[in-house]
Design an enzyme around this catalytic site. Structure first.
Site, short mmCIF file in Angstrom:
data_model
loop_
_atom_site.label_atom_id
_atom_site.label_comp_id
_atom_site.label_asym_id
_atom_site.label_seq_id
_atom_site.Cartn_x
_atom_site.Cartn_y
_atom_site.Cartn_z
N CYS A 1 0.82 -1.21 0.00
CA CYS A 1 0.00 0.00 0.00
C CYS A 1 0.86 1.26 0.00
CB CYS A 1 -0.96 0.00 1.18
SG CYS A 1 -0.23 -0.39 2.76
N HIS A 2 2.15 1.14 0.30
CA HIS A 2 3.03 2.31 0.25
C HIS A 2 3.24 2.79 -1.19
CE1 HIS A 2 5.78 -1.14 -0.29
NE2 HIS A 2 6.48 -0.33 -1.05
#
Length: 354
Positions: free
Chosen positions: A319-320
């Protein structure tokens, strides 16, 4: 690299004053007047703004003649527990049924009080509680394989069945005889250049990987236990041992894809969003809008963002790698500085592989 951008310098100095854990590994601060360098969480008296300079690597400060601070021990604490804690963890790992008492800790030349403080700060429990979790976990696994309650109790070091039953029920929520339908989530602590992380796994695979200072961590623990009808106990299995090796390779820049098995309970929509997340190539970024379009749901941007926020397995389900449409960094449970570091880390190593 010496940090010269004044906005970054101001931000790092504020983080130093606040002892902000989210900046562990993001910067190292050199104090010109003393010749020492520290990490963001150092407890020592804070230097004046004009007397410090910030670097992104500890080795650069060493090369410039700075000495590691004796209070925060930046060359040790940023990456792993102190030597005395590692010694005790190794002792527990080698003999999980052994009960290490304070006098035995002193025989090793260690201070039990210091050990308790470290465990309370980094695990939220004492070393004695940690040991009990390991012993109960071992006993639980033996019971699941058919061993009697009596044998499990005395093998785990308990002098009475009542004491064993009380501790077992307190930790697992059920008595030893009533745990046939109960499962266990094993939890361990990883050390990384960006600070410590908690990792959890079931028999199926890794179900959580988060930085220890994530604000929603307790909620995630409760949700996992409820969804999986399980109790979280300290321990390791093959999935967690594989995870530790792969995470270490990732931070070293030698691994771009993870192969460890995952266990990701969630709704059907969340599963689809997490799969799209997983498919974002290493060294690249995407946006919530592009995720929604890939799902053929271009109007579901907010729902996609919410599902991203419920991802429990950071780095592996990346998700980064999701940023705003304007290429600005957006929210990240581990903190925006860590997100920035991870994106730059991947871009740099992706170029090295070309």
């Amino acid at each position: 690299m010496l940090v010269t951008n004044q906005k970054d310098v101001d931000k790092y100095y504020k983080a130093l004053l606040a002892k902000d854990e989210q900046f562990i590994g993001i910067f190292y601060v050199g104090v010109k007047t003393t010749g020492i360098f520290c990490i963001s969480t150092c407890r020592a008296r804070k230097p004046k703004r004009e007397n410090v300079e910030f670097y992104t690597e500890a080795r650069e400060l060493l090369q410039h003649g700075y000495r590691p601070c004796k209070v925060c021990k930046p060359t040790e604490q940023a990456h792993q527990p102190p030597p005395e804690v590692r010694l005790l963890l190794q002792m527990v790992k080698e003999n999980p049924k052994q009960r290490i008492q304070d006098y035995q800790i002193r025989q090793q030349g260690l201070a039990p009080e210091k050990i308790r403080r470290w465990f309370k700060k980094h695990h939220g429990i004492t070393f004695q509680t940690y040991q009990r979790m390991i012993r109960i976990n071992t006993a639980f696994q033996e019971l699941q394989s058919g061993k009697s309650v009596t044998h499990s109790a005395f093998d785990a070091g308990y002098e009475s069945l009542s004491g064993f039953n009380y501790t077992f029920k307190k930790m697992l929520g059920k008595s030893p005889e009533d745990t046939k339908d109960k499962s266990v989530i094993l939890m361990t602590r990883l050390t990384t250049p960006l600070g410590p992380m908690y990792a959890c796994a079931t028999a199926e695979g890794v179900c959580l990987l988060e930085f220890t200072d994530r604000r929603m961590l307790e909620t995630e623990f409760r949700d996992l236990q409820k969804r999986l009808n399980a109790t979280i106990l300290a321990g390791e299995n093959d999935h967690l041992r594989q995870l530790k090796a792969e995470v270490e390779e990732y931070f070293a820049g030698t691994r771009q894809a993870f192969t460890v098995a995952l266990h990701t309970p969630g709704t059907e929509f969340q599963q689809k969003v997490w799969q799209v997340l997983h498919d974002i190539p290493y060294g690249t970024t995407s946006s919530y809008q592009r995720q929604a379009e890939r799902l053929a749901m271009p109007q579901a941007v907010r729902a996609v963002a919410s599902a991203n926020g419920h991802n429990r397995i950071s780095i592996i389900i990346p998700c980064h790698r999701v940023i705003g449409k304007n290429n600005q960094l957006t929210g990240y449970g581990g903190g925006l500085e860590r997100k920035k570091w991870l994106i730059e880390h991947e871009r740099k190593n992706a170029l090295c592989q070309v």
